[in-house]
Design an enzyme around this catalytic site. Structure first.
Site, PDB file in Angstrom:
ATOM      1  N   ILE A  60       0.809  -1.225   0.000  1.00 45.80           N
ATOM      2  CA  ILE A  60       0.000   0.000   0.000  1.00 45.80           C
ATOM      3  C   ILE A  60       0.842   1.275   0.000  1.00 45.80           C
ATOM      4  O   ILE A  60       0.338   2.349  -0.345  1.00 45.80           O
ATOM      5  CB  ILE A  60      -0.948  -0.010   1.224  1.00 45.80           C
ATOM      6  CG1 ILE A  60      -2.093   0.984   1.016  1.00 45.80           C
ATOM      7  CG2 ILE A  60      -0.193   0.270   2.516  1.00 45.80           C
ATOM      8  CD1 ILE A  60      -3.137   0.955   2.104  1.00 45.80           C
ATOM      9  N   TYR A  61       2.119   1.205   0.354  1.00 41.71           N
ATOM     10  CA  TYR A  61       2.956   2.409   0.396  1.00 41.71           C
ATOM     11  C   TYR A  61       3.070   3.006  -1.014  1.00 41.71           C
ATOM     12  O   TYR A  61       3.660   2.400  -1.916  1.00 41.71           O
ATOM     13  CB  TYR A  61       4.342   2.110   0.940  1.00 41.71           C
ATOM     14  CG  TYR A  61       4.395   1.697   2.392  1.00 41.71           C
ATOM     15  CD1 TYR A  61       3.299   1.844   3.238  1.00 41.71           C
ATOM     16  CD2 TYR A  61       5.550   1.145   2.935  1.00 41.71           C
ATOM     17  CE1 TYR A  61       3.348   1.462   4.567  1.00 41.71           C
ATOM     18  CE2 TYR A  61       5.612   0.762   4.275  1.00 41.71           C
ATOM     19  CZ  TYR A  61       4.511   0.908   5.081  1.00 41.71           C
ATOM     20  OH  TYR A  61       4.565   0.508   6.396  1.00 41.71           O
ATOM     21  N   SER A  62       2.500   4.185  -1.180  1.00 42.32           N
ATOM     22  CA  SER A  62       2.466   4.879  -2.472  1.00 42.32           C
ATOM     23  C   SER A  62       1.911   3.984  -3.578  1.00 42.32           C
ATOM     24  O   SER A  62       2.356   4.033  -4.731  1.00 42.32           O
ATOM     25  CB  SER A  62       3.863   5.400  -2.843  1.00 42.32           C
ATOM     26  OG  SER A  62       4.221   6.485  -2.012  1.00 42.32           O
ATOM     27  N   GLY A  63       0.936   3.150  -3.208  1.00 40.67           N
ATOM     28  CA  GLY A  63       0.257   2.321  -4.188  1.00 40.67           C
ATOM     29  C   GLY A  63       1.154   1.335  -4.904  1.00 40.67           C
ATOM     30  O   GLY A  63       0.930   1.015  -6.077  1.00 40.67           O
ATOM     31  N   LYS A  89       3.828  -6.221   3.282  1.00 41.69           N
ATOM     32  CA  LYS A  89       2.544  -6.404   3.965  1.00 41.69           C
ATOM     33  C   LYS A  89       1.392  -6.410   2.963  1.00 41.69           C
ATOM     34  O   LYS A  89       1.517  -5.867   1.861  1.00 41.69           O
ATOM     35  CB  LYS A  89       2.316  -5.294   4.988  1.00 41.69           C
ATOM     36  CG  LYS A  89       3.494  -5.010   5.906  1.00 41.69           C
ATOM     37  CD  LYS A  89       3.172  -3.881   6.856  1.00 41.69           C
ATOM     38  CE  LYS A  89       4.421  -3.342   7.519  1.00 41.69           C
ATOM     39  NZ  LYS A  89       5.230  -2.489   6.597  1.00 41.69           N
TER      40      LYS A  89
END
Length: 349
Positions: A60-63, A89
């Protein structure tokens, strides 16, 4: 650099872990940082030079951009896959569809393939459920993780931001079903926020889980830029993104003590905050984020700091949380059940 086993496993990880929330700068993650490929690659190279062998990221970090940057950096640097431990994750939304988030078998299977592609890797060392999914049965999530371990796509599994009772349930199900157990728990933990000591830390100790600490500087609050009479420079992370939540009056009391100890040692407040965590025996690795090499170097310097018994006691006293029921009742009964040390026990009585 010191190395600890990853929970009750034989895998060794550095006591400091390079976090990648600052990589990419897309969407809400721009509040954490906007480190792009070249600078991120420099940070990874520097971290490896310091002896850090552990990198933590998330889909999810910056998609997904953070994972892409990590994978491309390791390839560009010519790092052997065996020389770095990669953790990522799954759980957060990666699309607009109803099945593009959560801990379902479908989302986990889809997400691990996507993460492997972005990381340019054949396997993930530690695959973590990023949050709780109240819809998916926990047995389904655990069985999906176990399948990934059996396929060789994932080597160890963990969770992040779970309650102690939820982890206890997961461990019980894994034992009953004879499937891969969670090896780690990733949690927010700082001198300004010791909530996990109520339930999570006791569970971690009892079950020999590895504790990975995120946001060890409380979102920049313990960086030295903030205090009772200073509110940080314009553009500082805490000034634009007030997270994680902190009881500020209590935090300022902690910062006052940290500033004095840091001044005595000639080091930054940030190093004292990190050093305290590294002195906690239940902590496996502390995840440090950085936007510049200078920030990274300062954080790594915490591994060289020794806090005296009196300094640790002072920091503990000023930051200690009040016990909640039933903890205070159990402690009272334990003390009451023991005879005073000054009175000898009469074995003939």
């Amino acid at each position: 650099m010191k190395y600890n086993t990853l929970g009750n496993t034989g895998l060794f990880v550095s006591e400091l872990c390079l976090g990648t929330m600052t990589f990419g700068g897309k969407g809400v993650w721009s509040n954490m940082g906007n480190v792009q490929q070249d600078d991120a690659q420099g940070l990874i190279a520097r971290a490896l030079d310091h002896g850090i062998n552990f990198i933590d990221t998330a889909d999810i970090y910056s998609g997904g951009v953070a994972e892409e940057i990590v994978g491309q950096s390791l390839r560009n640097l010519g790092i052997r896959r065996e020389d770095v431990v990669i953790a990522t994750k799954v759980c957060g939304p990666m699309g607009q569809g109803p099945n593009d988030a959560g801990n379902s078998r479908g989302h986990i299977f889809d997400s691990v393939k996507a993460s492997l592609k972005r990381l340019q890797a054949d396997y993930i060392d530690l695959y973590q459920l990023h949050n709780v999914d109240s819809v998916t049965p926990i047995e389904e999530s655990l069985a999906a993780l176990d399948a990934l371990v059996r396929q060789g796509l994932v080597r160890y599994v963990g969770v992040s931001n779970w309650s102690a009772w939820q982890m206890a349930r997961a461990l019980g199900h894994s034992e009953r079903l004879q499937i891969a157990k969670i090896a780690t728990s990733q949690n927010y933990y700082t001198l300004a926020g010791r909530d996990i000591e109520r339930e999570i830390v006791p569970l971690i100790k009892a079950e020999k889980l590895g504790l990975l600490v995120w946001s060890p500087l409380a979102g920049g609050l313990l960086s030295g830029k903030f205090g009772r009479d200073k509110q940080g420079e314009e553009g500082s992370r805490r000034t634009i993104f007030d997270f994680p939540p902190v009881a500020m009056d209590r935090a300022y009391d902690v910062i006052d003590v940290m500033e004095r100890i840091g001044a005595d040692k000639g080091v930054s407040v940030a190093r004292i905050a990190l050093a305290w965590l590294l002195h906690q025996p239940h902590v496996t690795s502390v995840i440090i984020g950085a936007k510049t090499v200078a920030q990274l170097d300062d954080s790594v310097g915490a591994s060289e700091i020794t806090l005296s018994a009196s300094e640790l006691a002072e920091l503990d006293t000023i930051s200690k949380i009040n016990p909640e029921y039933p903890a205070w009742m159990q402690r009272t009964r334990e003390v009451a059940a023991k005879p005073p040390l000054s009175e000898p026990i009469n074995i003939n009585a």
